[in-house]
Design a protein around this motif. Sequence first.
Motif, mmCIF file in Angstrom:
data_model
loop_
_atom_site.group_PDB
_atom_site.id
_atom_site.type_symbol
_atom_site.label_atom_id
_atom_site.label_comp_id
_atom_site.label_asym_id
_atom_site.label_seq_id
_atom_site.Cartn_x
_atom_site.Cartn_y
_atom_site.Cartn_z
ATOM 1 N N ARG A 34 -24.952 -1.923 -42.351
ATOM 2 C CA ARG A 34 -23.764 -2.046 -43.193
ATOM 3 C C ARG A 34 -22.864 -0.825 -43.031
ATOM 4 O O ARG A 34 -21.633 -0.948 -42.967
ATOM 5 C CB ARG A 34 -24.177 -2.213 -44.660
ATOM 6 C CG ARG A 34 -23.015 -2.326 -45.643
ATOM 7 C CD ARG A 34 -22.097 -3.479 -45.301
ATOM 8 N NE ARG A 34 -21.031 -3.638 -46.304
ATOM 9 C CZ ARG A 34 -19.926 -4.355 -46.103
ATOM 10 N NH1 ARG A 34 -19.730 -4.981 -44.942
ATOM 11 N NH2 ARG A 34 -19.012 -4.449 -47.063
ATOM 12 N N LEU A 38 -18.897 -0.836 -41.694
ATOM 13 C CA LEU A 38 -17.764 -0.282 -42.438
ATOM 14 C C LEU A 38 -17.125 0.919 -41.735
ATOM 15 O O LEU A 38 -16.166 1.480 -42.257
ATOM 16 C CB LEU A 38 -18.217 0.117 -43.843
ATOM 17 C CG LEU A 38 -18.509 -1.050 -44.786
ATOM 18 C CD1 LEU A 38 -19.035 -0.549 -46.125
ATOM 19 C CD2 LEU A 38 -17.255 -1.901 -45.005
ATOM 20 N N HIS A 332 -26.131 2.502 -51.466
ATOM 21 C CA HIS A 332 -25.299 1.310 -51.320
ATOM 22 C C HIS A 332 -23.883 1.542 -51.848
ATOM 23 O O HIS A 332 -22.897 1.236 -51.168
ATOM 24 C CB HIS A 332 -25.925 0.121 -52.065
ATOM 25 C CG HIS A 332 -27.236 -0.324 -51.528
ATOM 26 N ND1 HIS A 332 -27.385 -0.876 -50.277
ATOM 27 C CD2 HIS A 332 -28.485 -0.323 -52.083
ATOM 28 C CE1 HIS A 332 -28.647 -1.189 -50.073
ATOM 29 N NE2 HIS A 332 -29.344 -0.876 -51.157
ATOM 30 N N GLU A 336 -20.241 1.584 -49.717
ATOM 31 C CA GLU A 336 -19.162 0.631 -49.972
ATOM 32 C C GLU A 336 -17.873 1.340 -50.386
ATOM 33 O O GLU A 336 -16.777 0.985 -49.919
ATOM 34 C CB GLU A 336 -19.586 -0.363 -51.057
ATOM 35 C CG GLU A 336 -20.755 -1.255 -50.667
ATOM 36 C CD GLU A 336 -20.455 -2.156 -49.484
ATOM 37 O OE1 GLU A 336 -19.289 -2.579 -49.329
ATOM 38 O OE2 GLU A 336 -21.397 -2.431 -48.705
#
Length: 346
Positions: A34, A38, A332, A336
């Motif tokens: 992830r 990103l 996390h 993000e």
Amino acid sequence: MTAADQGAAAAGGRVGIRIPACDRPDRLASVAARAEELGFDEVWVPDSQLLWRDVFSVLSVAALRTERIGLGTAVTNVATRHPSVVASAARTVAELAPGRFTLGLGVGNTSVAPIGLRSSTRAEMTERMAQVRALLAGDEWDYGEVRSRLRDPAPSVPIHLAASGPRNLRLAGAVADGVVLLSGVSPDILAAAAGQVRDGAREAGRDDDIPLTVSAFCEVTDDVTASARKLKPICASIAQNGGAPFLALAGVHLSVPDQVDEVYPDLLHAEDWDRAVKVAGRWVSDADALAFARTFCLIGTAEEIAKRLRETFEAGASGVFLQHVGSYDPPHDLIEAVGGDVLPRL
């Protein structure tokens, strides 16, 4: 290339994320994937055999789940791990992630303290790092009366040394391919550290353009004061471990006992963070925590953090890897928030 990739490249430095090995390797590999999606440039995983899963196992699985993101240890050691074991493990990850793996080495800290060992001395680090480098290069090494070598070596693995004090910074400049600086993003500290690294490189007759990667606690928030309070155990831990001169740059003057038995395993890696904040509050005031956050950390709005990152690269850092508060959950929210709001602003 994503917009975040383009933003990070334009900023002139690499932005990474620290992922503690706090869960199954397959789950952590998804976190690394992830981060890659990103636009983060690097993933750094710490090593402490009693606190987390094995760092090389986690990085091996992450290597198979990612394609471009850099992977590194931040940091492993040559005290609990024999240098030949480190060389073999590094070679293994490098085979799975060609050109993407960096071996970060340090004196031991949370690997040695929980089992009653001492950190590596400067002389030990110098000798054992030379051994790792030689084995990775395919050279032979004498072990007493036995001469051995590493089969299927990986000579392209860069070795970075974690350093903070002047002597170790100069050592890193003399013998390492890069430096991991764990003291935050203060421009004054960065400039001084970069100078020490360059001096060490010149004294050793090396090119003084040594990559300097800096770690910094980070949170995207509109309430810096509230976030700063959570940093009290970190601030107190720095004071415990010889970092008082760094804290003084921010006007923070602390006297913290060498050992605080009420928090396990220590203030920086407390299992009960709320309790650690309360205990650290005996020595670290709200004002101290706020000064620490503003000087050494990346706490604020997305635009403010992007601006501080630019300033950090301008001050001499070639890379920054971001840390969230806490050691036993993946970052996390930080991935993000930074990937969605900070990296595009660069």
